[in-house]
Design an enzyme around this catalytic site. Sequence first.
Site, PDB file in Angstrom:
ATOM      1  N   ASP A 196       0.850  -1.064   0.141  1.00 32.94           N
ATOM      2  CA  ASP A 196       0.091  -0.159  -0.133  1.00 32.94           C
ATOM      3  C   ASP A 196       1.207   0.634  -0.034  1.00 32.94           C
ATOM      4  O   ASP A 196       1.468   1.236   1.286  1.00 32.94           O
ATOM      5  CB  ASP A 196      -1.118  -0.164   1.038  1.00 32.94           C
ATOM      6  CG  ASP A 196      -2.000   0.648   1.349  1.00 32.94           C
ATOM      7  OD1 ASP A 196      -1.847   2.376   1.330  1.00 32.94           O
ATOM      8  OD2 ASP A 196      -3.426   1.282   1.481  1.00 32.94           O
ATOM      9  N   ASP A 231       0.077   3.586   2.679  1.00 32.55           N
ATOM     10  CA  ASP A 231       1.096   3.298   4.548  1.00 32.55           C
ATOM     11  C   ASP A 231       2.378   3.492   4.061  1.00 32.55           C
ATOM     12  O   ASP A 231       3.100   3.273   5.519  1.00 32.55           O
ATOM     13  CB  ASP A 231      -0.051   1.675   4.580  1.00 32.55           C
ATOM     14  CG  ASP A 231      -0.921   1.669   4.866  1.00 32.55           C
ATOM     15  OD1 ASP A 231      -1.639   2.637   5.495  1.00 32.55           O
ATOM     16  OD2 ASP A 231      -1.697   0.595   4.648  1.00 32.55           O
TER      17      ASP A 231
END
Length: 209
Positions: free
Chosen positions: A200, A203
């Site tokens: 991700d 993230d």
Amino acid sequence: MAKILIFDHPLIQHKLAIMRDINTGAKEFRELLEEISMLMVFEVTRGLPTEDVEIQTPLCATKAKMLSGHKIGIIPILRAGLGMVEGILKLIPTARVGHIGLYRDPETLQPVEYYCKLPVDSEERELFVLDPMLATGGSASAAISFLKRRNCKNIHLVCLIAAPEGIKRIQQDHDDVDVYIAACDDHLNEHGYIVPGLGDAGDRLYGTK
């Protein structure tokens, strides 16, 4: 049909390999994304028009080429797209920055706009939509549709990594939008993540989970 341009420059590929590594921390990840964005925009803007201007060097008057007043807008898709902004602004400091925020409706699974702030003259600008990961293509396609509904026409999509599924979606929905990527990966897994990808991007940029 829109063009798909993959940048295979050794510097870009080297930096991307470090970004993919699970051991690369958030600080280095952010720096690498900024650097790759700067390298990519060098090629993305290759077609910008120039004009001859008269300048005075220390030795004599001469003609030189400068951008012909072309207006640029960069539109990151929140939140991961923010990581690409500074690298581009370092090369194009006069560009205006807009933002598009999207979330996926849990029932319909369709992208929903929750925030959109654009330069007032966006319809006159050449716009570069920024999103590191082109996975299903749903968010990028929706963002481009939002821009078109606001009378924006000259739109490009700049991503770090794309899946074939995402590329196909953009080509189907927006065959007038060129797509610039550093790598086309193999496929999406059952959770919609690009494989091999880098996880991700948001993230990893901000140290969240």
